[in-house]
Design an enzyme around this catalytic site. Structure first.
Site, PDB file in Angstrom:
ATOM      1  N   TRP A 101       0.824  -1.222   0.000  1.00 51.78           N
ATOM      2  CA  TRP A 101       0.000   0.000   0.000  1.00 51.78           C
ATOM      3  C   TRP A 101       0.852   1.262   0.000  1.00 51.78           C
ATOM      4  O   TRP A 101       0.565   2.210  -0.720  1.00 51.78           O
ATOM      5  CB  TRP A 101      -0.991  -0.017   1.161  1.00 51.78           C
ATOM      6  CG  TRP A 101      -1.994  -1.125   1.060  1.00 51.78           C
ATOM      7  CD1 TRP A 101      -2.196  -2.137   1.947  1.00 51.78           C
ATOM      8  CD2 TRP A 101      -2.939  -1.355  -0.004  1.00 51.78           C
ATOM      9  NE1 TRP A 101      -3.190  -2.983   1.503  1.00 51.78           N
ATOM     10  CE2 TRP A 101      -3.656  -2.527   0.313  1.00 51.78           C
ATOM     11  CE3 TRP A 101      -3.222  -0.693  -1.200  1.00 51.78           C
ATOM     12  CZ2 TRP A 101      -4.662  -3.047  -0.517  1.00 51.78           C
ATOM     13  CZ3 TRP A 101      -4.229  -1.216  -2.034  1.00 51.78           C
ATOM     14  CH2 TRP A 101      -4.931  -2.377  -1.687  1.00 51.78           C
ATOM     15  N   ASP A 169      -1.468   6.718   6.334  1.00 49.87           N
ATOM     16  CA  ASP A 169      -2.553   5.831   5.938  1.00 49.87           C
ATOM     17  C   ASP A 169      -2.776   4.890   7.118  1.00 49.87           C
ATOM     18  O   ASP A 169      -1.940   4.045   7.420  1.00 49.87           O
ATOM     19  CB  ASP A 169      -2.131   5.052   4.683  1.00 49.87           C
ATOM     20  CG  ASP A 169      -3.149   4.009   4.256  1.00 49.87           C
ATOM     21  OD1 ASP A 169      -4.166   3.840   4.950  1.00 49.87           O
ATOM     22  OD2 ASP A 169      -2.922   3.358   3.212  1.00 49.87           O
ATOM     23  N   LYS A 193     -12.010  -1.577   7.053  1.00 48.88           N
ATOM     24  CA  LYS A 193     -11.208  -2.524   7.819  1.00 48.88           C
ATOM     25  C   LYS A 193     -11.648  -2.524   9.288  1.00 48.88           C
ATOM     26  O   LYS A 193     -11.928  -3.554   9.849  1.00 48.88           O
ATOM     27  CB  LYS A 193      -9.719  -2.192   7.730  1.00 48.88           C
ATOM     28  CG  LYS A 193      -9.211  -2.012   6.298  1.00 48.88           C
ATOM     29  CD  LYS A 193      -8.693  -3.290   5.666  1.00 48.88           C
ATOM     30  CE  LYS A 193      -8.577  -3.221   4.151  1.00 48.88           C
ATOM     31  NZ  LYS A 193      -7.658  -2.226   3.632  1.00 48.88           N
TER      32      LYS A 193
HETATM   33  C1  LIG Z   1      -7.082  -1.844   2.217  1.00 53.34           C
HETATM   34  C2  LIG Z   1      -6.041  -0.821   2.248  1.00 53.34           C
HETATM   35  C3  LIG Z   1      -5.926   0.159   1.248  1.00 53.34           C
HETATM   36  C4  LIG Z   1      -6.806   0.184   0.034  1.00 53.34           C
HETATM   37  O1  LIG Z   1      -8.079   0.577   0.371  1.00 53.34           O
HETATM   38  P1  LIG Z   1      -9.227   0.766  -0.705  1.00 53.34           P
HETATM   39  O2  LIG Z   1     -10.330   1.259   0.154  1.00 53.34           O
HETATM   40  O3  LIG Z   1      -9.497  -0.554  -1.328  1.00 53.34           O
HETATM   41  O4  LIG Z   1      -8.780   1.783  -1.688  1.00 53.34           O
HETATM   42  C5  LIG Z   1      -4.951   1.117   1.383  1.00 53.34           C
HETATM   43  N1  LIG Z   1      -4.127   1.139   2.441  1.00 53.34           N
HETATM   44  C6  LIG Z   1      -4.192   0.203   3.421  1.00 53.34           C
HETATM   45  C7  LIG Z   1      -3.248   0.265   4.561  1.00 53.34           C
HETATM   46  C8  LIG Z   1      -5.156  -0.797   3.349  1.00 53.34           C
HETATM   47  O5  LIG Z   1      -5.221  -1.724   4.313  1.00 53.34           O
END
Ligand SMILES: *Cc1c(COP(=O)(O)O)cnc(C)c1O
Length: 357
Positions: A101, A169, A193
């Site tokens: 990511w 993030d 998540k």
């Molecule tokens: C799942 C995830 C993403 C991607 O998220 P989307 O909502 O599918 O764009 C980005 N960063 C992290 C750390 C993630 O766990």
């Protein structure tokens, strides 16, 4: 059979949240209308949004120099929106590349300005967190991924960046533990998540980092305009915001981030202790960098993997197959997962090892 939901995302949500959301699909708060049928500018939805914003500020203990937004899209949208708003064409941003990511985020940023990789852990397949960072003095910001969902690593202590704004993030460990959130200039997280339903991003931004780039920003991508509109520039993902609000309400009612951390630590300790005790399972992540949310490990004898996954399926353990590019096993233990599910998984590992050890 009770299912144990170890999905990595979209993932498990607290049962009371699902029940309340199901009720609201039929009748939202006794209005006689579904949450799917009400206008986003009604006082009903304004209250939902207001409670969500207030709960975020309360949980993160943020002062009024921060704004809380609920925006469309997943975290991937933020990979673009962050540099669009914070990184001038001639400026440089630093990105920690600790996994899939963070790597994607860095690539998007390079479309908008210069990018320096502050840490690259690909030499050991991203199984550790490199804390010694290459941070240019004039960096517009440093971007980190606080929890690497795919590789199973987590920053347990955030880096000190001095005057350089820290951007994170937090998609997969948001609201899983207390932290000094005041260290960050911008935090974003896709909701699916640990916070709610897919389709909405939480963005927490310190106002002083905005308004510094010279490019023209499309209206829907402009944080300042979303702040001015109070997350209601256009129709927000009403239902997804509602589910996030319910989850935030649940976290507060259960005892807040201290209690989430207590539960998450108990689950992760049990799982990792069990893994370390049974020789046929091989966790690959450096001990001090192991994620409390996503545990990634392998079977020493790879040919046993399939029969282990088969057994998991038979016993109602959902979502334990590793990410497609990493392989192995991944067990996600988000806030809503009970200790009981981890206990059941550990018993299953013991049982499997007894037969195959
Ligand atoms: C799942 C995830 C993403 C991607 O998220 P989307 O909502 O599918 O764009 C980005 N960063 C992290 C750390 C993630 O766990």
């Amino acid at each position: 059979m009770k299912l144990h939901n170890f999905n990595s995302g979209p993932s498990i949500l607290p049962l009371p949240v699902l029940e309340e959301a199901a009720r609201a699909i039929h009748d939202f708060n006794g209005t006689g209308l579904s949450i799917l049928e009400i206008g986003h500018r009604t006082s009903w939805f304004q209250e939902v949004l207001q409670e969500a914003v207030t709960s975020v500020k309360q949980l993160m203990q943020l002062d009024d120099s921060y704004e809380v937004l609920f925006l469309h899209g997943g975290a991937t949208t933020q990979f673009m929106q962050v540099p669009m708003n914070l990184l001038d064409e001639k400026a440089t941003a630093a990105y920690a590349d600790n996994g899939i990511w963070g790597n994607k985020a860095a690539k998007e940023a390079a479309l908008f300005g210069n990018v320096v990789i502050a840490a690259d852990t690909s030499d050991r397949k991203h199984t550790y967190i490199k804390k010694d960072l290459n941070l240019p003095e004039n960096a517009a910001y440093l971007h980190i991924t606080t929890n690497n969902t795919v590789e199973g690593t987590q920053w347990h202590e955030y880096p000190d960046t001095g005057n350089i704004p820290l951007v994170a993030d937090m998609s997969s460990d948001i609201f899983s533990r207390p932290a000094d959130f005041g260290k960050f200039s911008l935090i974003y997280a896709g909701a699916q998540k640990n916070m709610g339903a897919a389709g909405v991003n939480l963005v927490v931004v310190k106002k002083d980092v905005l308004g510094k780039v010279s490019r023209k920003i499309p209206t829907i991508m402009d944080y300042s305009k979303h702040i001015a509109a109070g997350s209601l520039m256009n129709t927000p993902p009403v239902f997804a915001v509602y589910v996030s609000m319910l989850t935030l309400r649940w976290i507060l009612a259960e005892g807040g981030l201290t209690e989430m951390e207590r539960r998450n630590t108990a689950k992760a300790d049990l799982l990792y202790n069990t893994l370390d005790r049974i020789p046929i399972f091989k966790p690959t992540v450096a001990k001090e960098d192991r994620s409390y949310m996503n545990a990634v490990f392998f079977l020493e004898n790879q040919s046993l993997e399939e029969s282990f996954l088969e057994l998991c399926k038979k016993e109602g353990m959902v979502g334990v197959k590793g990410y497609r590019t990493v392989g192995g096993i991944r067990v996600s233990m988000y806030n809503a997962l009970d200790l009981e599910s981890v206990q059941a998984f550990c018993s299953l590992m013991e049982h499997f090892a007894g037969k195959n050890g």
